[in-house]
Every structure is written in C-alpha cells, then in structure tokens.
Scaffold this motif. Structure first.
Motif, PDB file in Angstrom:
ATOM      1  N   ALA A  85       0.771  -1.238   0.000  1.00 34.17           N
ATOM      2  CA  ALA A  85       0.000   0.000   0.000  1.00 34.17           C
ATOM      3  C   ALA A  85       0.807   1.295   0.000  1.00 34.17           C
ATOM      4  CB  ALA A  85      -0.917   0.007   1.214  1.00 34.17           C
ATOM      5  N   ALA A  86       2.046   1.267   0.390  1.00 35.91           N
ATOM      6  CA  ALA A  86       2.810   2.503   0.615  1.00 35.91           C
ATOM      7  C   ALA A  86       2.855   3.431  -0.593  1.00 35.91           C
ATOM      8  CB  ALA A  86       4.226   2.173   1.059  1.00 35.91           C
ATOM      9  N   THR A  87       3.056   2.892  -1.778  1.00 33.00           N
ATOM     10  CA  THR A  87       3.158   3.737  -2.970  1.00 33.00           C
ATOM     11  C   THR A  87       1.893   3.688  -3.813  1.00 33.00           C
ATOM     12  OG1 THR A  87       4.256   1.963  -4.178  1.00 33.00           O
ATOM     13  CG2 THR A  87       5.669   3.558  -3.061  1.00 33.00           C
ATOM     14  N   GLY A  88       0.850   3.037  -3.296  1.00 29.39           N
ATOM     15  CA  GLY A  88      -0.427   2.979  -4.011  1.00 29.39           C
ATOM     16  C   GLY A  88      -1.097   4.349  -4.048  1.00 29.39           C
ATOM     17  N   PRO A  89      -2.254   4.447  -4.683  1.00 25.18           N
ATOM     18  CA  PRO A  89      -2.914   5.741  -4.873  1.00 25.18           C
ATOM     19  C   PRO A  89      -3.192   6.514  -3.582  1.00 25.18           C
ATOM     20  CG  PRO A  89      -4.275   3.938  -5.735  1.00 25.18           C
ATOM     21  CD  PRO A  89      -3.019   3.345  -5.225  1.00 25.18           C
ATOM     22  N   ASN A  90      -3.414   5.822  -2.478  1.00 18.60           N
ATOM     23  CA  ASN A  90      -3.671   6.495  -1.209  1.00 18.60           C
ATOM     24  C   ASN A  90      -2.593   6.227  -0.170  1.00 18.60           C
ATOM     25  OD1 ASN A  90      -6.123   7.682  -2.010  1.00 18.60           O
ATOM     26  ND2 ASN A  90      -7.160   5.726  -1.710  1.00 18.60           N
ATOM     27  N   GLY A  91      -1.463   5.690  -0.602  1.00 17.62           N
ATOM     28  CA  GLY A  91      -0.385   5.358   0.318  1.00 17.62           C
ATOM     29  C   GLY A  91       0.379   6.582   0.796  1.00 17.62           C
ATOM     30  N   ASP A  92       1.014   6.420   1.946  1.00 20.36           N
ATOM     31  CA  ASP A  92       1.799   7.512   2.525  1.00 20.36           C
ATOM     32  C   ASP A  92       2.926   7.985   1.615  1.00 20.36           C
ATOM     33  OD1 ASP A  92       0.222   7.359   4.778  1.00 20.36           O
ATOM     34  OD2 ASP A  92       1.710   6.337   6.014  1.00 20.36           O
ATOM     35  N   PHE A  93       3.396   7.100   0.731  1.00 16.00           N
ATOM     36  CA  PHE A  93       4.534   7.427  -0.123  1.00 16.00           C
ATOM     37  C   PHE A  93       4.145   7.548  -1.598  1.00 16.00           C
ATOM     38  CE2 PHE A  93       6.137   5.755   3.760  1.00 16.00           C
ATOM     39  CZ  PHE A  93       7.322   6.431   3.999  1.00 16.00           C
ATOM     40  N   ALA A  94       2.872   7.770  -1.873  1.00 13.96           N
ATOM     41  CA  ALA A  94       2.388   7.890  -3.257  1.00 13.96           C
ATOM     42  C   ALA A  94       3.096   9.057  -3.949  1.00 13.96           C
ATOM     43  CB  ALA A  94       0.883   8.096  -3.268  1.00 13.96           C
ATOM     44  N   HIS A  96       2.110  11.179  -6.204  1.00 14.82           N
ATOM     45  CA  HIS A  96       1.373  12.426  -6.422  1.00 14.82           C
ATOM     46  C   HIS A  96       1.133  13.229  -5.136  1.00 14.82           C
ATOM     47  CE1 HIS A  96      -1.648   9.345  -5.585  1.00 14.82           C
ATOM     48  NE2 HIS A  96      -2.422  10.326  -5.132  1.00 14.82           N
ATOM     49  N   PHE A  97       1.521  12.687  -3.977  1.00 14.12           N
ATOM     50  CA  PHE A  97       1.418  13.417  -2.718  1.00 14.12           C
ATOM     51  C   PHE A  97       2.754  14.051  -2.373  1.00 14.12           C
ATOM     52  CE2 PHE A  97      -1.870  10.123  -1.160  1.00 14.12           C
ATOM     53  CZ  PHE A  97      -2.931  10.897  -1.605  1.00 14.12           C
ATOM     54  N   GLN A  98       2.691  15.257  -1.844  1.00 16.22           N
ATOM     55  CA  GLN A  98       3.864  15.899  -1.262  1.00 16.22           C
ATOM     56  C   GLN A  98       3.526  16.193   0.192  1.00 16.22           C
ATOM     57  OE1 GLN A  98       6.787  16.256  -2.916  1.00 16.22           O
ATOM     58  NE2 GLN A  98       5.707  15.181  -4.551  1.00 16.22           N
ATOM     59  N   VAL A  99       4.519  16.134   1.049  1.00 19.21           N
ATOM     60  CA  VAL A  99       4.307  16.389   2.466  1.00 19.21           C
ATOM     61  C   VAL A  99       5.146  17.612   2.853  1.00 19.21           C
ATOM     62  CG1 VAL A  99       4.443  15.431   4.801  1.00 19.21           C
ATOM     63  CG2 VAL A  99       3.922  13.938   2.878  1.00 19.21           C
ATOM     64  N   ALA A 124      -1.614  17.679  -3.108  1.00 19.00           N
ATOM     65  CA  ALA A 124      -1.756  16.901  -4.339  1.00 19.00           C
ATOM     66  C   ALA A 124      -2.184  17.912  -5.393  1.00 19.00           C
ATOM     67  CB  ALA A 124      -2.779  15.792  -4.179  1.00 19.00           C
ATOM     68  N   GLY A 125      -1.260  18.266  -6.248  1.00 24.08           N
ATOM     69  CA  GLY A 125      -1.536  19.327  -7.216  1.00 24.08           C
ATOM     70  C   GLY A 125      -1.655  20.644  -6.474  1.00 24.08           C
ATOM     71  N   LYS A 126      -2.795  21.314  -6.645  1.00 25.42           N
ATOM     72  CA  LYS A 126      -3.009  22.587  -5.964  1.00 25.42           C
ATOM     73  C   LYS A 126      -3.778  22.438  -4.660  1.00 25.42           C
ATOM     74  CE  LYS A 126      -2.784  25.349 -10.130  1.00 25.42           C
ATOM     75  NZ  LYS A 126      -3.425  26.363 -10.954  1.00 25.42           N
ATOM     76  N   SER A 127      -4.250  21.251  -4.383  1.00 25.96           N
ATOM     77  CA  SER A 127      -5.014  21.008  -3.153  1.00 25.96           C
ATOM     78  C   SER A 127      -4.078  20.731  -1.991  1.00 25.96           C
ATOM     79  CB  SER A 127      -5.926  19.799  -3.325  1.00 25.96           C
ATOM     80  OG  SER A 127      -6.848  20.016  -4.351  1.00 25.96           O
ATOM     81  N   LYS A 128      -4.416  21.308  -0.846  1.00 22.77           N
ATOM     82  CA  LYS A 128      -3.631  21.067   0.369  1.00 22.77           C
ATOM     83  C   LYS A 128      -4.605  20.741   1.495  1.00 22.77           C
ATOM     84  CE  LYS A 128      -0.463  23.168   3.661  1.00 22.77           C
ATOM     85  NZ  LYS A 128       0.295  24.347   4.038  1.00 22.77           N
ATOM     86  N   VAL A 129      -4.285  19.707   2.241  1.00 26.84           N
ATOM     87  CA  VAL A 129      -5.117  19.301   3.361  1.00 26.84           C
ATOM     88  C   VAL A 129      -4.197  18.926   4.525  1.00 26.84           C
ATOM     89  CG1 VAL A 129      -5.288  16.871   2.675  1.00 26.84           C
ATOM     90  CG2 VAL A 129      -7.100  17.895   4.027  1.00 26.84           C
ATOM     91  N   THR A 130      -4.643  19.246   5.722  1.00 24.37           N
ATOM     92  CA  THR A 130      -3.894  18.876   6.923  1.00 24.37           C
ATOM     93  C   THR A 130      -4.745  17.893   7.705  1.00 24.37           C
ATOM     94  OG1 THR A 130      -2.801  21.013   6.990  1.00 24.37           O
ATOM     95  CG2 THR A 130      -2.794  19.734   9.021  1.00 24.37           C
ATOM     96  N   ARG A 131      -4.160  16.765   8.041  1.00 23.96           N
ATOM     97  CA  ARG A 131      -4.892  15.703   8.724  1.00 23.96           C
ATOM     98  C   ARG A 131      -4.149  15.279   9.990  1.00 23.96           C
ATOM     99  NH1 ARG A 131      -9.056  16.727   6.328  1.00 23.96           N
ATOM    100  NH2 ARG A 131      -9.736  15.675   4.476  1.00 23.96           N
TER     101      ARG A 131
END
Length: 178
Positions: A85-94, A96-99, A124-131
């Motif tokens: 799962a780590a590099t999958g579409p919703n993984g922590d290391f995907a 398309h995600f930047q941290v 992810a792109g122009k979207s930013k979310v904090t969780r």
C-alpha cells in the motif's frame, strides 16, 4: 536468676535484629526508595523518547519519499501490508502526494503502546489538506517500532460562532446566493 538472663538475652537479640527487620520492611536504611523511583520513571521516559524518534523518522521518510526508511520504522508484522500500500494511490509514499509539513503534537501512553499524535499536511496538485494521525509505537523484542497508524481526532468544525445560552437559533438566509 535464669528467667532474668533469658529476658535480657531475648531483648538484646531483638535489639540487634530490629534494624535489619526495619530495613527489610522499608523503614530506615539507605535511600533505596529513590533509585527505585528513578528506574520506574526511566522506562516511561524512554518509551516516550523512542516513540517520538520512530515516528519522526517515519515522517522524515514520508517527506523524502524514502520508502525503505519508512518501512524500517514499522514492526515486522506490518511490512507486507506496507509493501502493498505505501506507494499505491492512497499510500503515505504515493508519488502524487507531497508532504510540506508534518509535526508531532503529542505523545502519551495508550492501551497498545505509546500513542504519538501528528499533524500532517499533504498536497496533491493545488489542493492542500492537513490531517491528524495517531501512530501506535510498541516494543518488539529489544527494539521500538510503529505498530499501527490511524486517523486522529479533529475538533468538530464550527460554521458559526457559539450563541449565548437562551438565544434563539439563527434563521436561514432567504437569499443565500446574493
């Protein structure tokens, strides 16, 4: 005269043994309670510090997209699931995600180990979310590792300021768009 000697011998024996008995009961003696208190605190302090280190290393690995470094922070039981799962579409290391930001907000003891609360900002792109996330860190053999990751608690969003007690609820806006 014999009864007097027996009483005297019993009293002297009692006085000789009394200090040893009192030390055995925890009364008197050297300050042996102090090192015991220090050793009781040391494991809790160590658990908090080790948990913080593990989670910070994982957050750093996420930021750097270093999958191997992230995997090494997890307990062995989680390795197979992480690999899938780590590099999958919703993984922590995907990809398309930047941290851009990740911070530890709290470390406390929980039912399954140390619970380390974090706040992670993801773009992810122009979207930013904090969780918020909660990592459970435990001791596995002689080492500490991350045993779980779960969504953290968020404060209930408030769309309007609190009303004074006894005041009527606000009326819906009859003209919401303009």
């Amino acid at each position: 005269m014999r009864p007097i000697h027996r009483r005297l011998a019993t009293t002297v024996t009692g006085l000789v043994l009394l200090p040893a008995a009192l030390v055995g009961c925890g009364i008197g003696g050297d300050d042996e309670d102090e090192p015991a208190a220090k050793t009781e605190r040391a494991p809790a302090e160590e658990a908090g510090a080790r948990s913080r280190e593990r989670v910070q290393a994982y957050l750093d690995a996420m930021t750097a997209k270093d999958v191997a470094a992230g995997r090494s922070q997890l307990c062995e039981l989680l390795h197979d699931g992480f690999d899938l799962a780590a590099t999958g579409p919703n993984g922590d290391f995907a990809d398309h995600f930047q941290v851009p930001a990740a911070a530890i907000t709290d470390v406390r003891s929980g039912p399954h180990g140390q619970e380390v609360s974090v706040s992670v900002s993801v773009t992810a792109g122009k979207s930013k979310v904090t969780r918020p996330l909660v990592f459970t860190v435990t001791r596995d053999g002689g080492d500490w590792c991350i045993a779980g990751e779960a969504p953290g608690r968020t404060a209930a969003p408030s769309s309007s300021p609190p009303r004074p007690e006894g005041s009527p609820p606000p009326r819906p806006d009859p003209n919401p768009g303009g």
